[in-house]
Design an enzyme around this catalytic site. Structure first.
Site, PDB file in Angstrom:
ATOM      1  N   TYR A   2      -1.824  -0.209  10.245  1.00 24.69           N
ATOM      2  CA  TYR A   2      -1.923  -0.609   8.834  1.00 24.69           C
ATOM      3  C   TYR A   2      -0.658  -0.182   8.083  1.00 24.69           C
ATOM      4  O   TYR A   2      -0.057  -0.972   7.347  1.00 24.69           O
ATOM      5  CB  TYR A   2      -3.157   0.034   8.201  1.00 24.69           C
ATOM      6  CG  TYR A   2      -3.353  -0.326   6.745  1.00 24.69           C
ATOM      7  CD1 TYR A   2      -3.818  -1.580   6.373  1.00 24.69           C
ATOM      8  CD2 TYR A   2      -3.075   0.608   5.733  1.00 24.69           C
ATOM      9  CE1 TYR A   2      -4.000  -1.915   5.033  1.00 24.69           C
ATOM     10  CE2 TYR A   2      -3.257   0.291   4.401  1.00 24.69           C
ATOM     11  CZ  TYR A   2      -3.726  -0.974   4.061  1.00 24.69           C
ATOM     12  OH  TYR A   2      -3.891  -1.300   2.730  1.00 24.69           O
ATOM     13  N   SER A  62       0.847  -1.198   0.000  1.00 26.87           N
ATOM     14  CA  SER A  62       0.000   0.000   0.000  1.00 26.87           C
ATOM     15  C   SER A  62       0.877   1.241   0.000  1.00 26.87           C
ATOM     16  O   SER A  62       1.970   1.240   0.586  1.00 26.87           O
ATOM     17  CB  SER A  62      -0.896   0.024   1.237  1.00 26.87           C
ATOM     18  OG  SER A  62      -1.595   1.260   1.328  1.00 26.87           O
TER      19      SER A  62
END
Length: 267
Positions: A142, A129
């Protein structure tokens, strides 16, 4: 001979788009899900696999080898989101998140490496990501899990180079998927000192996903990487501004970049 592709988390979102696109291009695609029986209408076979359960990873890989006798490409796409003030996220949830986003992909890699070594060929693509390049407020865990996978890939890539196995990271930005509904949200507590800021940040994050790009863009990028003789270490796929944010982090002083993020999230 059609190349055999295994996509973890291939039943929905980005994984599903990649699977359908590659199937259309003539690849033999197999996706995975914890509950494959729910996806009987999938355009490619869905095998049972839970990245947090090593026994299901082993069984899935063995089953695929019995069907095809080889694995050419593995796309580590399975992952989950998590949000919340780090102070208020339970430790068990943090560990669960890392088991899915970091340790799970590593176990999948470990399971397929012996076959790829035997073939003297293979390509492993880890979906990370853009958030993994920076610590984002209320998405710190995250960011940490995706950043960890980026770095582990850098190391693994060098370790398997002698066996003609290639490995790369692909970091997507915001895409229109169901990741927001599936992620763990630390509750917004009424008496929390973070209540207002966290609540507003959540709304901003959800709006980014809702207005995100079509996942087919990721599928096209993956296809291009597969057809690249020597893939790069890192790829970024998403809005120009999101990709440019990584460049800015590299060139701006830390505090200037931090101020930019604070302004963006209105913190």
């Amino acid at each position: 001979m059609s190349k055999v592709v295994l996509i973890t988390g291939g039943s929905s979102g980005i994984g599903k788009s990649i699977g359908e696109f590659l199937s259309h291009k003539g690849f033999k695609v197999y996706g995975t899900s914890r509950s494959p029986e729910r996806y009987t209408s999938s355009k490619f076979p869905i095998l049972k696999l839970d990245v947090k359960d090593v026994s299901t990873i082993s069984t899935c890989v063995q089953s695929l080898l019995e069907k095809e006798d080889r694995i050419d490409i593995v796309i580590n796409n399975a992952g989950v989101g998590i949000t919340g003030p780090i102070e208020e996220i339970p430790l068990d949830e943090m560990k669960n998140h890392f088991n899915t986003n970091f340790f799970g992909p590593l176990e999948v890699i470990k399971a397929v490496l012996p076959q790829m070594r035997k073939q003297q060929s293979g390509l492993i693509i880890n979906v990370t990501s853009i958030a993994g390049y920076m610590g984002l407020p209320y998405r710190g865990i995250y960011s940490a899990s995706k950043g960890a996978l980026e770095l582990a890939t850098e190391a693994l890539r060098m370790e398997v180079k002698a066996f003609n196995i290639k490995m790369t990271n692909v970091a997507p930005g915001d895409f229109a998927t169901n990741i927001a509904s599936g992620r763990f949200h630390a509750p917004v507590h009424e008496n929390s000192p973070y209540k207002l800021q966290y609540e507003n940040t959540l709304k901003l994050m959800d709006s980014h996903v809702d207005s995100g790009k079509d996942p087919i863009i990721m599928a096209e990028a993956i296809f291009k990487i597969i057809n690249t003789e020597n893939p790069k270490i890192h790829y970024k796929v998403g809005e120009l501004l999101q990709k440019f944010s990584i460049v800015l982090k590299r060139v701006l002083p830390d505090k200037v970049y931090e101020k930019m993020l604070l302004n963006h999230y209105k913190l």
